[in-house]
Motif scaffolding. Sequence first.
Motif, PDB file in Angstrom:
ATOM      1  N   ALA A 242     -36.975  26.970  14.077  1.00  0.00           N
ATOM      2  CA  ALA A 242     -38.178  27.239  14.846  1.00  0.00           C
ATOM      3  C   ALA A 242     -38.480  28.728  14.798  1.00  0.00           C
ATOM      4  O   ALA A 242     -37.582  29.553  14.814  1.00  0.00           O
ATOM      5  N   GLY A 243     -39.750  29.058  14.730  1.00  0.00           N
ATOM      6  CA  GLY A 243     -40.114  30.467  14.715  1.00  0.00           C
ATOM      7  C   GLY A 243     -40.149  31.037  13.313  1.00  0.00           C
ATOM      8  O   GLY A 243     -40.078  30.321  12.310  1.00  0.00           O
ATOM      9  N   PRO A 244     -40.262  32.358  13.204  1.00  0.00           N
ATOM     10  CA  PRO A 244     -40.471  32.993  11.902  1.00  0.00           C
ATOM     11  C   PRO A 244     -39.226  32.988  11.034  1.00  0.00           C
ATOM     12  O   PRO A 244     -38.101  33.027  11.521  1.00  0.00           O
ATOM     13  N   GLY A 245     -39.449  32.949   9.724  1.00  0.00           N
ATOM     14  CA  GLY A 245     -38.371  33.051   8.765  1.00  0.00           C
ATOM     15  C   GLY A 245     -37.906  31.713   8.238  1.00  0.00           C
ATOM     16  O   GLY A 245     -38.163  30.654   8.819  1.00  0.00           O
ATOM     17  N   ARG A 246     -37.202  31.778   7.109  1.00  0.00           N
ATOM     18  CA  ARG A 246     -36.560  30.611   6.496  1.00  0.00           C
ATOM     19  C   ARG A 246     -35.312  31.123   5.800  1.00  0.00           C
ATOM     20  O   ARG A 246     -35.227  31.177   4.567  1.00  0.00           O
ATOM     21  N   VAL A 247     -34.355  31.528   6.593  1.00  0.00           N
ATOM     22  CA  VAL A 247     -33.206  32.277   6.099  1.00  0.00           C
ATOM     23  C   VAL A 247     -32.439  31.505   5.040  1.00  0.00           C
ATOM     24  O   VAL A 247     -32.185  32.009   3.938  1.00  0.00           O
ATOM     25  N   PHE A 248     -32.043  30.272   5.342  1.00  0.00           N
ATOM     26  CA  PHE A 248     -31.220  29.513   4.406  1.00  0.00           C
ATOM     27  C   PHE A 248     -31.983  29.231   3.120  1.00  0.00           C
ATOM     28  O   PHE A 248     -31.429  29.382   2.017  1.00  0.00           O
ATOM     29  N   ALA A 249     -33.242  28.840   3.227  1.00  0.00           N
ATOM     30  CA  ALA A 249     -34.037  28.565   2.029  1.00  0.00           C
ATOM     31  C   ALA A 249     -34.222  29.826   1.184  1.00  0.00           C
ATOM     32  O   ALA A 249     -34.172  29.777  -0.048  1.00  0.00           O
ATOM     33  N   ASP A 250     -34.442  30.972   1.828  1.00  0.00           N
ATOM     34  CA  ASP A 250     -34.592  32.221   1.081  1.00  0.00           C
ATOM     35  C   ASP A 250     -33.306  32.591   0.354  1.00  0.00           C
ATOM     36  O   ASP A 250     -33.336  33.077  -0.784  1.00  0.00           O
ATOM     37  N   LEU A 251     -32.174  32.372   0.988  1.00  0.00           N
ATOM     38  CA  LEU A 251     -30.899  32.696   0.341  1.00  0.00           C
ATOM     39  C   LEU A 251     -30.637  31.777  -0.846  1.00  0.00           C
ATOM     40  O   LEU A 251     -30.139  32.221  -1.885  1.00  0.00           O
ATOM     41  N   LEU A 252     -30.971  30.498  -0.692  1.00  0.00           N
ATOM     42  CA  LEU A 252     -30.813  29.588  -1.832  1.00  0.00           C
ATOM     43  C   LEU A 252     -31.704  30.015  -2.995  1.00  0.00           C
ATOM     44  O   LEU A 252     -31.291  29.978  -4.160  1.00  0.00           O
ATOM     45  N   ALA A 253     -32.933  30.435  -2.691  1.00  0.00           N
ATOM     46  CA  ALA A 253     -33.866  30.831  -3.743  1.00  0.00           C
ATOM     47  C   ALA A 253     -33.489  32.162  -4.371  1.00  0.00           C
ATOM     48  O   ALA A 253     -33.770  32.397  -5.555  1.00  0.00           O
ATOM     49  N   ALA A 254     -32.859  33.047  -3.600  1.00  0.00           N
ATOM     50  CA  ALA A 254     -32.541  34.384  -4.113  1.00  0.00           C
ATOM     51  C   ALA A 254     -31.411  34.378  -5.124  1.00  0.00           C
ATOM     52  O   ALA A 254     -31.281  35.312  -5.917  1.00  0.00           O
ATOM     53  N   ARG A 255     -30.556  33.361  -5.090  1.00  0.00           N
ATOM     54  CA  ARG A 255     -29.439  33.244  -6.030  1.00  0.00           C
ATOM     55  C   ARG A 255     -28.531  34.473  -6.011  1.00  0.00           C
ATOM     56  O   ARG A 255     -28.095  34.964  -7.049  1.00  0.00           O
ATOM     57  N   ILE A 256     -28.252  34.958  -4.830  1.00  0.00           N
ATOM     58  CA  ILE A 256     -27.368  36.124  -4.705  1.00  0.00           C
ATOM     59  C   ILE A 256     -25.937  35.727  -4.395  1.00  0.00           C
ATOM     60  O   ILE A 256     -25.060  36.585  -4.300  1.00  0.00           O
ATOM     61  N   ALA A 257     -25.699  34.430  -4.215  1.00  0.00           N
ATOM     62  CA  ALA A 257     -24.372  33.960  -3.851  1.00  0.00           C
ATOM     63  C   ALA A 257     -24.142  32.609  -4.502  1.00  0.00           C
ATOM     64  O   ALA A 257     -25.092  31.890  -4.821  1.00  0.00           O
ATOM     65  N   PRO A 258     -22.871  32.237  -4.723  1.00  0.00           N
ATOM     66  CA  PRO A 258     -22.606  30.906  -5.285  1.00  0.00           C
ATOM     67  C   PRO A 258     -23.069  29.806  -4.344  1.00  0.00           C
ATOM     68  O   PRO A 258     -22.936  29.923  -3.121  1.00  0.00           O
ATOM     69  N   VAL A 259     -23.637  28.751  -4.912  1.00  0.00           N
ATOM     70  CA  VAL A 259     -24.102  27.597  -4.145  1.00  0.00           C
ATOM     71  C   VAL A 259     -23.224  26.410  -4.512  1.00  0.00           C
ATOM     72  O   VAL A 259     -23.176  25.998  -5.675  1.00  0.00           O
ATOM     73  N   ILE A 260     -22.520  25.888  -3.533  1.00  0.00           N
ATOM     74  CA  ILE A 260     -21.640  24.738  -3.740  1.00  0.00           C
ATOM     75  C   ILE A 260     -22.336  23.508  -3.168  1.00  0.00           C
ATOM     76  O   ILE A 260     -22.545  23.408  -1.952  1.00  0.00           O
ATOM     77  N   ALA A 261     -22.745  22.604  -4.037  1.00  0.00           N
ATOM     78  CA  ALA A 261     -23.450  21.386  -3.615  1.00  0.00           C
ATOM     79  C   ALA A 261     -22.434  20.267  -3.423  1.00  0.00           C
ATOM     80  O   ALA A 261     -21.688  19.931  -4.344  1.00  0.00           O
ATOM     81  N   SER A 262     -22.402  19.696  -2.235  1.00  0.00           N
ATOM     82  CA  SER A 262     -21.468  18.617  -1.944  1.00  0.00           C
ATOM     83  C   SER A 262     -21.866  17.351  -2.691  1.00  0.00           C
ATOM     84  O   SER A 262     -23.050  17.064  -2.867  1.00  0.00           O
ATOM     85  N   ARG A 263     -20.873  16.601  -3.090  1.00  0.00           N
ATOM     86  CA  ARG A 263     -21.109  15.309  -3.738  1.00  0.00           C
ATOM     87  C   ARG A 263     -20.758  14.161  -2.808  1.00  0.00           C
ATOM     88  O   ARG A 263     -20.676  13.013  -3.237  1.00  0.00           O
ATOM     89  N   THR A 264     -20.566  14.448  -1.529  1.00  0.00           N
ATOM     90  CA  THR A 264     -20.210  13.417  -0.557  1.00  0.00           C
ATOM     91  C   THR A 264     -21.473  12.757  -0.023  1.00  0.00           C
ATOM     92  O   THR A 264     -22.277  13.412   0.644  1.00  0.00           O
ATOM     93  N   PRO A 265     -21.702  11.480  -0.305  1.00  0.00           N
ATOM     94  CA  PRO A 265     -22.926  10.827   0.183  1.00  0.00           C
ATOM     95  C   PRO A 265     -22.791  10.423   1.644  1.00  0.00           C
ATOM     96  O   PRO A 265     -21.698  10.198   2.154  1.00  0.00           O
ATOM     97  N   ASP A 266     -23.931  10.342   2.328  1.00  0.00           N
ATOM     98  CA  ASP A 266     -23.943   9.829   3.695  1.00  0.00           C
ATOM     99  C   ASP A 266     -23.765   8.315   3.644  1.00  0.00           C
ATOM    100  O   ASP A 266     -24.440   7.628   2.875  1.00  0.00           O
ATOM    101  N   PRO A 267     -22.879   7.764   4.459  1.00  0.00           N
ATOM    102  CA  PRO A 267     -22.551   6.342   4.331  1.00  0.00           C
ATOM    103  C   PRO A 267     -23.553   5.438   5.035  1.00  0.00           C
ATOM    104  O   PRO A 267     -24.335   5.864   5.883  1.00  0.00           O
TER     105      PRO A 267
END
Length: 778
Positions: free
Chosen positions: A525-550
């Motif tokens: 809520a409110g201004p900013g999109r911190v997590f989305a900006d960090l994912l887009a910036a590619r400044i850090a490794p991104v570990i995508a989980s392969r665990t599906p929701d049951p």
Amino acid sequence: MTDPSAATPPPDPAEAPADGTAPDTVPDGEPGPGASGAEETGTEEPETGTGEPETGTREPDAGTDEAGSDETGTDEAGGEEAGGEEADGEEAGARAEEGPEEAAGSGGGAAAGDAPSGGEAASGETAAGLSEAQAELAAQRELRARIEQRKAERSAPVEAGTKLSGTAADLLAAVRAVESGARPVAVPRVEEPAPARPAPAAAAPERTVRPPAPAAPTVTEETTTAVRQVLARGGAPETLAPQVSGVLGEGAARALADDPWQLLAVPGVRAEQADGFARALLGAECGPADPRRAVALTAWLLEQAARQGHTALEIGAVRDGLARLSVPEPDKAVDLAVSEAAVLVFQEEDEPEDDTEDADGAEGAEEGQGQPPRPEAPVLLGLERFALAEESLADGLARLVRTVHPASWDGPELARAAGTHGLVLHTGGEAARAEPAALAGEARARGLRVALAAHTARDGAVPVAALLSGAAGPGRDAEGALALDLLVVLDAPQLGLEPAAALVEALPDGCRLVLSGDPHVLGAAGPGRVFADLLAARIAPVIASRTPDPGPIGELVSGIGIGELNQVAAPGKEVVIVPVRDAGEAVHRTVQLVADSIPRAIGVPTEHTQVITVGHGGSAGTRALNAALKQRLNPGPGRFGGFDPGDRAAHSPAPGRTVTGTVVSADAEGLHLDCGGTRVVVPKERVESELRHGWALTAHQAAGARWPAAVVVLPGDAAGGLSRPWVYTAFGRAERHLSVVHGVDQALPRAVAEGVAPERTTRLRPLLDALLTDDDEA
């Protein structure tokens, strides 16, 4: 999977007895929004439903719950001037969506605003005896004081009305160069060295301390009385006096008399209301070309944009908004607002496409014989508050990346990445939350100082607000930093800009930060999109989980995340659709599900079932649903500020944070709540602004939490507020059972397939790119 066309249709829930009872077999409705039940019961596509959905226009009060740009709302006027309708203010911890007339009457056309804004607060008791909101507000004031000090070290402040110089003048010159068609002048980057903090030693930590947060500034009764008199002269509700005094400070009465448009600084006040107040005070002196009006409206437009999730706006959008507000010369109004330091102007530097380009190629491009020139970076306008927060966050993240001491950690991919990097991003659904939690446990076993935080307290995590305020977590070391070697944050998409800046600012050099979350859910809520900006910036490794929701709910929600509303097998009635024809029937069926059908047929008690709807207003919004649910589940006179013992309550102590609980009692101290075993006291003067009934929430309020059963209400007038992130978030709040009260016909599958959330304009990504690119070049 059952063929819907060949199956025997289940009983129509619309034909249930008028007393609200339900058939004895299954909860009222039919399996599925896209669910496939057993052969003998049959299924039906969720998007079709039975009966005619309500197709009328939305009521003026039917605002949606998204405080960012994923959804739009109609509870407040004035948002259109900022490039989109304004979103509901409940997720900002206030009641702006009720409108000035609801909150304080219609006197004089001035609005009753939101509750005083502040940072997120913990749900438990805080250090030094401060209340939740006070402790977190103090923590954010401390952060703002630090970044203000750093800003002052960069350059001397520009006094209002004086001529700009240095970088500010260069930026304004760039704006005018863009207007004239010339190439903007190059603006030197002003770098700020990262604050030096010693890296944490591997030995046992020193004794931590929890210094009391500074007390909140107080406004004298004389100031409030003087403001009340000015408001009365202008025909505005005198109930606004405490808010005006809190925003404008001790000189509020004089400031408001000299510049009536300062009333726009109070959340919830609209432009036309401030104009009416100014006309009453100034008389013939007041006009649309008044420079005070131009400056105040420019800043106000950016405030409205912040409610849509933007930290800045392109200069053209601001000019267009000013034109719609009848400002005669929008260009000059923007220049005036910049020169008065009411707003800031930004233009990020262009990075060269290819550093190896030879001189001949460069000359050819200049002559127009090479590649066409890239478009200029847009010129942005922003408010100082959000600019400082984004710059502080970017600096802090860059500091963590630079100062980590790489180590070899055994274990899964997430552990290996956390060992070698100062910042790691982890993505996945609800089931994937176990992975960062396991990382925190493994790090503790290595002897590291570790904290696990989240938007809401669950899965062993403490709320981020409690960590910041000192109510939970390790406390602070002698340097004032959190005594941590590793911080793991769950629900990272709900991490707002200012809390994120405060959190990163509090981490010591060498600390590792792991941000984990589901990128498909509604943003903060409110201004900013911190997590989305960090994912887009590619400044850090991104570990995508392969665990599906049951389970069927996990399968349904996973499909929504990629834009598909699929049929799922739901043999245990995990997913049920309840078609309705209009909003009145939607409320009736919702009450029946919560009070009778789900407890009896599914075995989930009423207190573990959460209703989720699109907005607070409208004939099937949270207000209408909570009123009907209270009448059925806990009738009473509401003698404690509209509440009775036993009522379910939604407490919003600060922007973007909602905690559900049960009213226990009330006394002179305030209203006592039981929030998941934690006792919370809401002072009586804040009950109206911070507390709502909580049987029904908006999706944004519910984000970050889950319940054994959820009832998602989609009346016909809610179609305009639906988006894929909204549907994904709402449906994903259910653990064992999901009922969808469905009256939007084809709007549901259309929202899932096409309803991508609008982009938010932010500066975090280019700031990070610039900081870390400079490091690479060095």
